[in-house]
Design a protein around this motif. Structure first.
Motif, short mmCIF file in Angstrom:
data_model
loop_
_atom_site.label_atom_id
_atom_site.label_comp_id
_atom_site.label_asym_id
_atom_site.label_seq_id
_atom_site.Cartn_x
_atom_site.Cartn_y
_atom_site.Cartn_z
N ARG A 31 -50.67 55.95 54.05
CA ARG A 31 -50.57 55.46 55.43
C ARG A 31 -49.21 55.74 56.06
NH1 ARG A 31 -54.09 49.80 55.30
NH2 ARG A 31 -56.11 50.84 55.08
N GLY A 32 -48.35 56.49 55.37
CA GLY A 32 -47.05 56.83 55.93
C GLY A 32 -45.97 55.81 55.67
N LEU A 48 -36.13 54.79 56.56
CA LEU A 48 -35.74 53.79 55.57
C LEU A 48 -36.96 53.29 54.80
CD1 LEU A 48 -33.21 51.71 57.69
CD2 LEU A 48 -32.75 53.64 56.15
N ALA A 49 -36.73 52.85 53.58
CA ALA A 49 -37.81 52.30 52.75
C ALA A 49 -38.47 51.14 53.48
CB ALA A 49 -37.26 51.84 51.41
N GLY A 50 -39.79 51.17 53.51
CA GLY A 50 -40.56 50.13 54.17
C GLY A 50 -40.97 50.48 55.58
N SER A 51 -40.32 51.48 56.20
CA SER A 51 -40.68 51.89 57.56
C SER A 51 -41.89 52.81 57.52
CB SER A 51 -39.50 52.59 58.23
OG SER A 51 -39.19 53.81 57.57
N LEU A 52 -42.43 53.13 58.69
CA LEU A 52 -43.57 54.04 58.79
C LEU A 52 -43.11 55.41 59.29
CD1 LEU A 52 -46.41 51.87 60.37
CD2 LEU A 52 -46.46 52.97 58.13
N THR A 53 -43.59 56.46 58.65
CA THR A 53 -43.42 57.81 59.15
C THR A 53 -44.69 58.18 59.89
OG1 THR A 53 -41.95 58.45 57.34
CG2 THR A 53 -43.04 60.22 58.52
N LYS A 54 -44.59 58.39 61.20
CA LYS A 54 -45.76 58.64 62.03
C LYS A 54 -45.92 60.12 62.33
CE LYS A 54 -45.44 54.07 64.19
NZ LYS A 54 -45.33 53.31 65.47
N GLY A 55 -47.16 60.52 62.56
CA GLY A 55 -47.44 61.89 62.94
C GLY A 55 -48.36 62.60 61.98
N PRO A 56 -47.86 62.98 60.80
CA PRO A 56 -48.72 63.71 59.86
C PRO A 56 -49.87 62.86 59.33
CG PRO A 56 -46.38 63.97 59.32
CD PRO A 56 -46.47 62.87 60.34
#
Length: 251
Positions: A198-199, A210-218
């Motif tokens: 889930r990113g 940062l750890a725990g954040s969301l990487t959005k897009g892919p």
């Protein structure tokens, strides 16, 4: 999303192989718990009965052994689907290692009248295996239910006669996981981090993620499904050799 046909560069391959080795050891504990739970539930079903919490006590020797054996595992157990057991609406047969190294049970308050954490069915470590039928890596998140530690939870579905019965799972403190993987991430030629399907960032050597954040897009779930490297807007996406994490490298 465009697909790259090339193989992962050697430094990336080394990172993904090391991450896989670390997490597969934890997933081994999950798989053993899954097998033990299936056997216990099947024996009860063969007698024409519904399982109860007392039946799950048979899991304890194996759970204790896994905690003693697996260095990264801080907690391990079976979490029942609501309605599975005859004597309680929900249950965690869960054991964890204390600060002084002792092995002790988790005794959570699952009464919805008293506990904000009584409904665990919406948490990723339960919902992802239930909804996909596959093993999952959830987090990192602050585990208020078990340890108050920033943690990852690795889980897999348990089925009985083709029906979902709950999940087998194991906790890994994020500080232990980061100690294993951050030196590897820092050796890559560009900023790098690891995300789940889930990113959600599981570990990072990239100040922008940062750890725990969301990487959005892919579409990280699609990368895991395709099981080969991909690229997206300057990000290189490399699945971690069969475990549900993706290595993301900038540049």
């Amino acid at each position: 999303m465009s697909t790259s046909t090339g193989l992962a560069a050697p430094p990336e391959a080394l990172v993904t192989a090391r991450v896989r080795a670390a997490l597969e050891a934890v997933f081994d504990a999950v798989a053993e718990t899954c097998a033990d739970t299936t056997a216990v539930l099947s024996r009860v079903a063969e007698r024409g009965l519904r399982p109860a919490t007392a039946d799950l006590a048979a899991l304890r020797p194996g759970l204790h052994a896994r905690l003693a054996r697996q260095e990264l595992v801080s907690g391990v157990g079976f979490v029942s689907a609501p309605g599975l057991l005859s004597d309680v609406p929900a249950w965690l047969e869960w054991w964890q290692t204390g600060a002084n190294g002792d092995i002790r049970p988790l005794l959570p308050d699952l009464d919805p009248a008293h506990s904000a954490y009584s409904d665990y069915t919406h948490w990723d470590w339960f919902a992802l295996p239930r909804d996909t039928g596959r093993r999952a890596v959830a987090g990192p998140y602050v585990d208020y239910l078990c340890s108050d530690e920033y943690s990852l939870t690795l889980s897999a579905p348990v089925h009985l006669a083709g029906r979902f019965a709950g999940v087998a799972a194991a906790d890994v403190y994020l500080r232990h996981f980061e100690a294993t993987v951050l030196p590897l991430l820092r050796r890559l030629p560009g900023p790098a981090h690891l995300v789940n399907a889930r990113g959600r960032v599981a570990a990072s050597a990239d100040a922008a993620h940062l750890a725990g954040s969301l990487t959005k897009g892919p579409d990280f779930a699609a990368v895991l499904e395709g099981a080969r490297p991909d690229v997206w807007r300057g990000l290189r996406l490399v699945p971690c050799d069969g475990v549900p994490l993706v290595l993301v490298v900038t540049g």
